[in-house]
Write a protein that holds these residues in place. Structure first.
Motif, short mmCIF file in Angstrom:
data_model
loop_
_atom_site.label_atom_id
_atom_site.label_comp_id
_atom_site.label_asym_id
_atom_site.label_seq_id
_atom_site.Cartn_x
_atom_site.Cartn_y
_atom_site.Cartn_z
N GLY A 136 0.65 -1.30 -0.01
CA GLY A 136 -0.18 0.18 -0.03
C GLY A 136 0.88 1.19 -0.11
O GLY A 136 0.34 2.21 -0.78
N GLN A 137 1.79 1.00 0.80
CA GLN A 137 2.79 2.30 0.87
C GLN A 137 3.44 2.81 -0.51
O GLN A 137 3.63 3.73 -1.08
CB GLN A 137 3.77 2.46 1.91
N ARG A 138 3.96 1.55 -1.36
CA ARG A 138 4.45 1.73 -2.50
C ARG A 138 3.51 2.25 -3.69
O ARG A 138 3.73 3.24 -4.26
CB ARG A 138 4.91 0.37 -2.98
N LYS A 139 2.07 1.78 -3.35
CA LYS A 139 1.11 2.38 -4.34
C LYS A 139 1.07 3.73 -3.98
O LYS A 139 0.88 4.69 -5.26
CB LYS A 139 -0.01 1.66 -4.36
N VAL A 140 0.93 4.27 -2.87
CA VAL A 140 0.72 5.60 -2.43
C VAL A 140 1.95 6.44 -2.94
O VAL A 140 1.79 7.65 -3.62
CB VAL A 140 0.66 5.74 -0.95
N ILE A 141 2.99 5.88 -2.86
CA ILE A 141 4.44 6.62 -3.35
C ILE A 141 4.36 6.75 -4.71
O ILE A 141 4.77 7.97 -5.30
CB ILE A 141 5.49 6.10 -2.83
#
Length: 812
Positions: free
Chosen positions: A754-759
């Motif tokens: 999820g953090q990678r998608k947000v980034i």
């Protein structure tokens, strides 16, 4: 994508003040505004002059450009687009081009912060102390008098709010303000209560000596702390040597030595519990000798037998009783009976629990190191600007010594080579026919490598069966036992060389991929060989050595493998690097030196560490031998690297190499050794003539015997048998903990995704914002161009005489 407009500000260099006057503070609003406004005016004047000159020299071109497309703009001296004064003024007023911070904005922000602090009536935390917003000087015609009055009003409000805080909160708030020392000192004096001011003036003369003494102590302690930190940094093992290797040979070769340092740390962590709770205790309470101890001949350093068999080196020397005084082993092999008043230290429990605790600590440390390495190597960040960062931000200006500057220079140069090589490898693409040809070559080479591995495996298995037929071996013929380790080491040395010859046919574009493929092939060879040896020890030798101490034999086999592996590593370093360099220089007349084989050397380290973990149950001092071996290997490999090797011909950045090495150390090395030892503890029957578990069916039964004794000891320790019965022997808690652990791992993986998608979304948004900014700038420029053209047309009509207009109508 269109590039952002570039601007060149012609700033005249001002002569330095001979008296060394202090530069104005960047927080001074008026001076920053005046200097910035002056730069804007100079740039606008230069643009205007250039525009008039172009209009005078090329009137026709200007007319064509006016009637042409609105998208064309003038070009500056270096090909950069030149915009109008209004566009330049608006661009200069953007927040990203603002110089410095506004003192008024800082005071306003900290005023609101003190109001919140008073309402909260608590000590502020560091996480709440955010950065002050950077103001934008959008209006160049703002009235300075009103700004000064507004700033003074905010300053007064801030002083009043600071007076309402406690002394600690007031000092903490002032310390965090990004203002000059004079500003902070003035705010502190103004915000101090009147009673405190008079008291401070009255006690100023009395406490001056105490204040000076306190300040001197604080400064002395601070300097002492800095000296200790620098000393600790200097005490780090091989600090300068690693920097020198990285600067000369790059991060790829440096990764080998960093991995060697990691292995040294693991063995240093494993050895102290074994020395404290097993080896040291047994050495303090030695058992009675069962027979004559052979004299030391020197052959034991190679074979591991003879004198070493009757020492703390191997499993068979350790007692199976509660230690107090030497206890002679009964002839019938029964349990030694401890005397009254003996020391309550059970050697079987200490042996089993210490090894379990040491392996558990190693496992936790290994998993933590692997997760930390993953976090450092696989950051979700953009590497598009890493070249500029390396060029402009890598130099350490605190370096003053000549050797340190040379070392840093070499390090930055090597980093740039690696970055450029990595960028070039991404630009190379193969055709469809080339890719098919490459796939066919790769398949053929892999078949040959797997066939070589299979042949080596069959050779090890056949020779191990031949050694079983020749057992038992007398003490005079112990040198025969070196044949199996000799064959194994020869195959482990010759196999990688054959793999390197076959890898020359593949011609990988990326040197990183070439190293990974070599590591994979060497790993398959060594792990399969170790699997055959483990089957040979626990599956075949246990049955043939029923009346002997098979644990001592396994420990001696692992000792011989470690010694022979170290000898063959030295021979490889001597023949493969030194002799080859001399031969190529003298006979072949080549100036190039051989490159450092990263894959082969790293797999040798993993192989040696696997042998250590496999043999720690049968020889508790093997980690000490591994530490000595790693120390010698570091200095030998470093000397050979500096004298006989050259930097890689194709530089490459080893950004993920340390992570790969740690992962291979965890699986299959540590996991395979843990499975081997668990099988030996839970399933294999110990020897009945030696060792701390000689009277038990399995080594694990020592824990059950201890639990039964605790049940008879009384109600004080009744909770320990309950824990053992319901938490250790029962499989449901183990399955439950495993399920919870897997659930936590899965949740962490999903959070990271999820953090990678947000980034990624934020990156895309930043890119879109940049494109929008360029689009708006171009639209603004076209609007001002149309305005200028319409204004120029009206001016031309106003200047044209009426007679000319009348003649024009008459002509029509």
């Amino acid at each position: 994508m269109s590039q952002s407009p570039a601007f060149v500000l012609n700033v005249l260099e001002t002569p330095e003040d001979p008296e060394g006057s202090q530069e104005p503070s960047p927080y001074d609003e008026s001076e920053v505004h005046d200097s910035f406004h002056q730069l804007i005016q100079e740039q606008s004047r230069w643009v205007a002059e250039e525009g008039l000159e172009l209009q005078q020299r090329q009137p026709e071109t200007g007319a064509l450009g006016a009637s042409g497309s609105d998208h064309e703009t003038m070009l500056g001296p270096e090909g950069a687009p030149v915009y109008s004064m209004a566009t330049l003024r608006i661009l200069a007023s953007m927040p990203s081009r603002t110089i410095g911070r506004s003192r008024g904005a800082i005071i306003s922000q900290y005023y609101s912060r003190t109001v919140k602090l008073r309402r909260r009536a608590g000590r502020p935390q560091l996480r709440d102390m955010g950065r002050s917003a950077r103001p934008s000087l959008r209006l160049y015609d703002l009235e300075l008098d009103s700004a000064v009055l507004e700033e003074e009003e905010k300053r007064g409000l801030l002083v009043k709010e600071l007076q309402g805080l406690t002394a600690a909160q007031r000092d903490h708030m002032l310390r965090g303000m990004p203002l000059s020392l004079a500003e902070k000192r003035g705010l502190r004096e103004e915000s101090r209560p009147p009673r405190g001011k008079h008291r401070a003036q009255w006690h100023r003369g009395l406490l001056s000596c105490c204040d000076q003494l306190r300040d001197s102590c604080v400064l002395a302690s601070h300097n002492l702390g800095l000296a200790l930190l620098s000393g600790l940094q200097a005490l780090m093992p091989w600090h300068y040597a690693l920097k020198r290797i990285g600067g000369r040979f790059g991060s790829s070769v440096l990764s080998y030595f960093l991995f060697l340092k990691t292995l040294l740390a693991f063995n240093t962590l494993l050895l102290p519990p074994l020395l404290a709770f097993i080896v040291g205790v047994q050495a303090a309470f030695p058992p009675a000798p069962t027979g004559p101890v052979p004299a030391f001949t020197g052959l034991e350093l190679l074979t591991g037998g003879g004198y070493f068999t009757h020492s703390v080196m191997y499993y068979g020397y350790y007692s199976n009783a509660t230690l107090n005084q030497p206890c002679a082993s009964p002839l019938d092999g029964s349990q030694c009976t401890p005397e009254a008043g003996s020391l309550p230290y059970s050697m079987p429990l200490a042996y089993l629990f210490t090894l379990g605790a040491a392996f558990f600590i190693t496992c936790i440390t290994l998993v933590y190191s692997m997760s930390r390495s993953f976090g450092e190597s696989y950051r979700v960040g953009s590497t598009s600007g890493v070249h500029a960062i390396t060029v402009f931000c890598s130099w350490d200006y605190k370096v003053t010594q000549r050797w340190a500057t040379r070392l840093q220079h070499d390090n930055i140069r090597t980093q740039l080579k690696e970055l450029l090589a990595e960028w070039q490898s991404r630009q190379h693409r193969r055709s469809a026919c080339g890719q098919l040809r490459r796939v066919a070559v790769l398949g053929l080479v892999w078949l040959l490598c797997l066939g070589t591995t299979l042949g080596c495996t069959l050779a090890v298995y056949t020779f191990s069966e031949l050694m079983i037929k020749q057992s038992p071996v007398s003490a005079e013929r112990e040198a025969v036992l070196l044949l199996l380790p000799l064959v194994v080491c020869l195959l482990n040395l010759g196999g990688p060389y054959l793999f390197r010859i076959l890898a020359a046919l593949e011609r990988h574009d990326s040197p990183v991929l070439e190293v990974y493929v070599a590591i994979c092939r060497n790993l398959i060879l060594k792990m399969v060989t170790l699997g055959i040896l483990c089957y040979h020890w626990l599956g075949r030798r246990v049955g043939t050595l029923k009346d002997q101490c098979w644990e001592n034999f396994v420990g001696q086999e692992l000792y011989r493998l470690m010694v022979m592996d170290f000898i063959f590593t030295l021979l490889d370093t001597l023949l493969g690097e030194l002799v080859w360099r001399l031969f190529s220089e003298k006979q072949l007349k080549r100036k190039g030196k051989p490159e450092f084989d990263i894959a082969g050397n790293v797999l040798e380290l993993i192989y040696g560490q696997t042998l250590t973990w496999l043999g720690v149950l049968f020889s508790p001092l093997l980690p000490a031998m591994q530490i000595i071996k790693l120390l010698l290997l570091f200095y030998i490999k470093k000397a050979s690297l500096m004298a006989n090797c050259q930097a890689p011909r194709r530089p490459w950045k080893a950004s993920h190499m340390s992570t790969v090495f740690i992962s291979l150390l965890c699986f299959p090395s540590f996991l395979g050794a843990a499975v081997f030892l668990c099988y030996a503890v839970w399933q294999v029957k110990p020897s009945s003539t030696c060792g701390p578990f000689r009277t038990l069916d399995t080594m694990y039964e020592a824990g059950k015997v201890w639990v039964r004794r605790l049940e008879k000891a009384g109600p004080r320790v009744s909770w320990l048998p309950w824990i053992h019965r319901y938490l250790v022997e029962d499989t449901f808690p183990i399955y439950l903990v495993s399920a919870l652990l897997l659930a936590v791992i899965y949740l962490n993986i999903q959070v990271v995704k999820g953090q990678r998608k947000v980034i990624c979304l934020l990156k895309e948004q930043i890119s879109n914002e940049g494109e929008d900014k360029i689009f708006l700038i171009n639209k603004l420029q076209r609007v001002y161009e149309r305005k200028e053209r319409s204004r120029a047309g009206r001016t031309e009509e106003a200047v044209t005489p009426p007679a000319l207009l009348t003649d024009g109508w008459d002509a029509q």
